[in-house]
Design an enzyme around this catalytic site. Structure first.
Site, PDB file in Angstrom:
ATOM      1  N   CYS A   1       0.846  -1.188   0.000  1.00  0.00           N
ATOM      2  CA  CYS A   1       0.000   0.000   0.000  1.00  0.00           C
ATOM      3  C   CYS A   1       0.883   1.240   0.000  1.00  0.00           C
ATOM      4  O   CYS A   1       2.074   1.169   0.231  1.00  0.00           O
ATOM      5  CB  CYS A   1      -0.871   0.036   1.243  1.00  0.00           C
ATOM      6  SG  CYS A   1      -1.952  -1.389   1.374  1.00  0.00           S
TER       7      CYS A   1
ATOM      8  N   GLY B   1      -0.233  -0.067  -4.919  1.00  0.00           N
ATOM      9  CA  GLY B   1      -1.569  -0.580  -4.622  1.00  0.00           C
ATOM     10  C   GLY B   1      -2.522  -0.125  -5.696  1.00  0.00           C
ATOM     11  O   GLY B   1      -2.639   1.076  -5.926  1.00  0.00           O
TER      12      GLY B   1
ATOM     13  N   ASN C   1       0.457   1.518   5.773  1.00  0.00           N
ATOM     14  CA  ASN C   1       1.180   0.587   4.905  1.00  0.00           C
ATOM     15  C   ASN C   1       1.956  -0.348   5.807  1.00  0.00           C
ATOM     16  O   ASN C   1       2.735   0.096   6.636  1.00  0.00           O
ATOM     17  CB  ASN C   1       2.130   1.364   3.983  1.00  0.00           C
ATOM     18  CG  ASN C   1       3.078   0.464   3.205  1.00  0.00           C
ATOM     19  OD1 ASN C   1       4.174   0.873   2.867  1.00  0.00           O
ATOM     20  ND2 ASN C   1       2.682  -0.760   2.912  1.00  0.00           N
ATOM     21  N   GLY C   2       1.730  -1.636   5.623  1.00  0.00           N
ATOM     22  CA  GLY C   2       2.408  -2.621   6.455  1.00  0.00           C
ATOM     23  C   GLY C   2       1.417  -3.671   6.894  1.00  0.00           C
ATOM     24  O   GLY C   2       0.322  -3.771   6.348  1.00  0.00           O
TER      25      GLY C   2
ATOM     26  N   TYR D   1      11.800  -4.720  -5.967  1.00  0.00           N
ATOM     27  CA  TYR D   1      10.556  -4.746  -6.723  1.00  0.00           C
ATOM     28  C   TYR D   1       9.550  -3.644  -6.381  1.00  0.00           C
ATOM     29  O   TYR D   1       8.970  -3.039  -7.260  1.00  0.00           O
ATOM     30  CB  TYR D   1       9.909  -6.126  -6.532  1.00  0.00           C
ATOM     31  CG  TYR D   1       8.499  -6.253  -7.060  1.00  0.00           C
ATOM     32  CD1 TYR D   1       8.242  -6.369  -8.427  1.00  0.00           C
ATOM     33  CD2 TYR D   1       7.411  -6.242  -6.196  1.00  0.00           C
ATOM     34  CE1 TYR D   1       6.941  -6.491  -8.901  1.00  0.00           C
ATOM     35  CE2 TYR D   1       6.112  -6.374  -6.670  1.00  0.00           C
ATOM     36  CZ  TYR D   1       5.884  -6.492  -8.022  1.00  0.00           C
ATOM     37  OH  TYR D   1       4.609  -6.608  -8.490  1.00  0.00           O
TER      38      TYR D   1
HETATM   39  O1  PRP Z   1       6.383 -15.677 -10.994  1.00  0.00           O
HETATM   40  P1  PRP Z   1       5.151 -14.869 -11.050  1.00  0.00           P
HETATM   41  O2  PRP Z   1       4.093 -15.403 -10.127  1.00  0.00           O
HETATM   42  O3  PRP Z   1       4.615 -14.658 -12.418  1.00  0.00           O
HETATM   43  O4  PRP Z   1       5.514 -13.438 -10.423  1.00  0.00           O
HETATM   44  C1  PRP Z   1       6.709 -12.744 -10.725  1.00  0.00           C
HETATM   45  C2  PRP Z   1       6.460 -11.587 -11.640  1.00  0.00           C
HETATM   46  O5  PRP Z   1       5.541 -10.657 -10.991  1.00  0.00           O
HETATM   47  C3  PRP Z   1       6.153  -9.380 -10.908  1.00  0.00           C
HETATM   48  O6  PRP Z   1       5.789  -8.589 -11.997  1.00  0.00           O
HETATM   49  P2  PRP Z   1       4.427  -7.771 -12.007  1.00  0.00           P
HETATM   50  O7  PRP Z   1       3.533  -8.334 -13.026  1.00  0.00           O
HETATM   51  O8  PRP Z   1       3.867  -7.705 -10.632  1.00  0.00           O
HETATM   52  O9  PRP Z   1       4.781  -6.265 -12.369  1.00  0.00           O
HETATM   53  P3  PRP Z   1       5.949  -5.443 -13.087  1.00  0.00           P
HETATM   54  O10 PRP Z   1       5.392  -5.064 -14.406  1.00  0.00           O
HETATM   55  O11 PRP Z   1       6.176  -4.276 -12.181  1.00  0.00           O
HETATM   56  O12 PRP Z   1       7.194  -6.250 -13.203  1.00  0.00           O
HETATM   57  C4  PRP Z   1       7.632  -9.630 -10.958  1.00  0.00           C
HETATM   58  O13 PRP Z   1       8.307  -8.495 -11.480  1.00  0.00           O
HETATM   59  C5  PRP Z   1       7.745 -10.815 -11.882  1.00  0.00           C
HETATM   60  O14 PRP Z   1       7.791 -10.411 -13.234  1.00  0.00           O
HETATM   61  N1  GLN Z   2      -0.339  -3.991   2.149  1.00  0.00           N
HETATM   62  C1  GLN Z   2      -0.574  -3.074   3.023  1.00  0.00           C
HETATM   63  O1  GLN Z   2       0.266  -2.268   3.350  1.00  0.00           O
HETATM   64  C2  GLN Z   2      -1.949  -3.165   3.606  1.00  0.00           C
HETATM   65  C3  GLN Z   2      -2.158  -2.261   4.788  1.00  0.00           C
HETATM   66  C4  GLN Z   2      -3.159  -2.865   5.752  1.00  0.00           C
HETATM   67  N2  GLN Z   2      -2.573  -3.993   6.442  1.00  0.00           N
HETATM   68  C5  GLN Z   2      -4.407  -3.289   5.013  1.00  0.00           C
HETATM   69  O2  GLN Z   2      -4.610  -4.471   4.845  1.00  0.00           O
HETATM   70  O3  GLN Z   2      -5.159  -2.458   4.591  1.00  0.00           O
HETATM   71 MG    MG Z   3       7.437  -8.262 -13.486  1.00  0.00          MG
END
Ligand code: PRP
Ligand code: GLN
Ligand code: MG
Ligand code: SF4
Length: 511
Positions: free
Chosen positions: A18, A51, A138-139, A277
């Site tokens: 988040c 998020g 967030n957390g 990431y």
């Molecule tokens: O092994 P998987 O379950 O497929 O997950 C891994 C993938 O998910 C994430 O990308 P994401 O689609 O979240 O977004 P990005 O475009 O920011 O890389 C990450 O960067 C990998 O590419």
């Molecule tokens: N991923 C998050 O940071 C979520 C914040 C909070 N724990 C919620 O569930 O809304």
């Molecule tokens: Mg990706």
């Protein structure tokens, strides 16, 4: 995790978490009565990568709190002409010179169910003599279920399935009279990760848990103060970065200015995955530029092992900076041979394998002409369930590639996160499903697969003195790396690693 996805067992990605944003003293005049909310919406837009399913803003207008929260992207929820009377957009109603906002990855399967709506933040409560108080978090609190059970036994009832709500409830019960003391009192009971912004009629408060797991920064925009998750939001609203809020620090902003207090001390354990990431590459996180660190990670990956190939290709978006680093270090030409749809979200929720595969196909495509007959090094930041890599590799094969060497710019993801990131259970993480790398290579259809080592990851963030036992790196360097090492730095009260999945626990409790 108490709030996030108690219902859907099929959600498989390593979701973003988040983002929070708060502003105090933005000014509010006839020309622009909603200035604080408008700046907050712009800030949230810049933080959208953290998020993408729901968002909300609470503004204070001298006499009352005004709120708008909905499922959807910030632009859809707060854009002009959307979902409001007269097409003026909800921002026009969010009058006031102070505001806080939140973007969230919603909880239940498709993100539009009532469970996710009631969990959309900011949450708020009335605190009798201290008045209304809104909170964005967030957390994740690792003892929220235990606390809720305790509070329920005392007769309290909760509006949401959110861990965050427990903080408001503890504040309401606190015997402290002053707002900041009430919040400190409440936080003394919680365990876990939190970067929080809170808003009362008289104060904007920012606070970071004593381990500092999630980022939180302080900025200024003319006479206004801003507290938000990442510096990219400060850039986008035209504010200047003042400093990171320290782990265990509370910042209280009111008409007398800014004050800082300590809420507790613990060894710093910043989430190293923020660098890999979550955070935006243009952000400065804990004083370091994320793009530079991702490039350094890619360089480390190439130093550990370079495979000769015709080109280095990133898996966009988050694999790109590491691929740039890998290409520079290895001297292999860098090519953008995978195109990512600009319209696709960062990650996604789909109920079954077939639709997951369709989503990856909609999102990513291989440029056949560039890769036919070639040997390629494909760089991504992480593999979670392997859906992205498996489908992408098949696309490369269909395009007639000669060899695919997959290189991952982080160590294997082995364990779930309990500190604010939705992860699949341990058994769903692909790395845990195979006895060795060769089996995983066969499953993904690659000619070779290599991950960055844990020491390599620490070298990339500038650590020189790496302990022999790699599970000690996090404690020594001040990071959480539990999803890579399984060593959790903050107590897991509601769950223990390898124990029942949080979602299953919810079912047992009858949520
Ligand atoms: O092994 P998987 O379950 O497929 O997950 C891994 C993938 O998910 C994430 O990308 P994401 O689609 O979240 O977004 P990005 O475009 O920011 O890389 C990450 O960067 C990998 O590419
Ligand atoms: N991923 C998050 O940071 C979520 C914040 C909070 N724990 C919620 O569930 O809304
Ligand atoms: Mg990706
Ligand atoms: S477990 Fe992983 S994602 Fe979660 S806080 Fe620790 S390093 Fe970050």
């Amino acid at each position: 995790m108490l709030t996030t996805r108690p219902f859907d067992a099929d959600d498989d990605h390593f979701h973003e978490e988040c983002a929070v944003f708060g502003i105090w003293g933005a000014g509010s005049d006839e020309d622009n009565p909603s200035r604080a909310a408008a700046i907050t919406a712009t800030g949230l837009h810049a933080l959208q990568h953290r998020g993408q399913e729901a968002c909300g803003i609470v503004a204070f207008d001298k006499s009352q709190f005004l709120v708008h929260r909905a499922v959807g992207l910030v632009g859809d929820v707060f854009g002009k002409g959307k979902a409001d009377r007269g097409g003026a957009g909800p921002l026009t109603r969010l009058v006031g010179s102070s505001a806080i906002g939140h973007t969230r990855y919603a909880t239940s399967g498709k993100g539009a169910g009532p469970a996710s709506i009631r969990n959309i933040q900011p949450l708020w409560t009335d605190l009798d003599e201290t008045g209304g108080f809104a909170l964005a978090h967030n957390g994740n609190l690792t003892n929220a279920m235990a606390l809720k059970a305790e509070l329920r036994a005392e007769g309290r009832r909760f509006q949401s399935t959110s861990d965050t709500e427990v903080i408001l409830d503890l504040m309401a019960r606190s015997r402290e009279r002053r707002l900041a003391n009430r919040l400190i009192d409440a936080l003394s009971r919680v365990v876990g990760a939190y970067s929080i912004v809170g808003l009362s009629a008289k104060k904007l408060i920012g606070v970071r848990d004593p381990s500092g797991v999630r980022p939180l920064v302080l900025g200024r925009l003319d006479n206004a103060w801003i507290i938000c998750s990442e510096t990219c939001a400060l850039d986008i609203v035209g504010a200047t970065f003042v400093r990171d809020i320290e782990p265990g620090e509370m910042i209280v902003i009111d008409e007398d200015g800014m004050q800082t207090r300590r809420i507790g001390a613990a060894p710093r354990r910043f989430c190293i995955f923020e660098y890999i990431y979550f955070s935006r590459p243009d952000s400065f996180v804990e004083g370091r530029n994320v793009y530079s660190i991702r490039q350094a990670i890619g360089r480390e990956l190439a130093k550990e092992e370079t495979h000769s190939a015709d080109m280095v290709i990133p898996v966009p978006d988050s694999g790109t900076p590491a691929a740039v680093g890998y290409a520079k270090e290895s001297g292999i030409p860098f090519e953008l041979a995978v195109t990512r749809s600009q319209l696709a979200g960062r990650s996604f929720i789909e109920p079954d394998q077939e639709s997951r595969e369709q989503v990856v196909r909609r999102k990513l495509n291989v440029n056949r002409d560039m890769v036919r007959g070639k040997s390629v090094v494909l760089v991504d930041d992480s593999i979670v369930r392997g859906t992205t890599s498996k489908i992408l590799v098949k696309m490369f094969r269909d395009a007639g590639v000669r060899e695919v060497h997959m290189r991952i710019a982080s160590p294997p993801t082995r364990s779930p996160c309990y500190y604010g990131v939705d992860t699949p259970s341990k058994g769903e993480l692909i790395f845990n499903q195979y006895a060795n790398l060769e089996q995983m290579e066969r499953h993904l259809g690659v000619d070779s697969l290599r991950y960055l080592s844990v020491p390599g990851m620490y070298r990339a963030v500038g650590e020189t003195d790496i302990p022999e036992d790699e599970t000690e790196c996090g404690a020594k360097a001040g990071y959480c790396d539990a999803c890579f090492t399984g060593k959790y730095p903050i107590r897991l009260v509601d769950n223990s690693e390898g124990s029942v999945n949080q979602k299953d626990l919810f079912r047992e409790l009858g949520y």
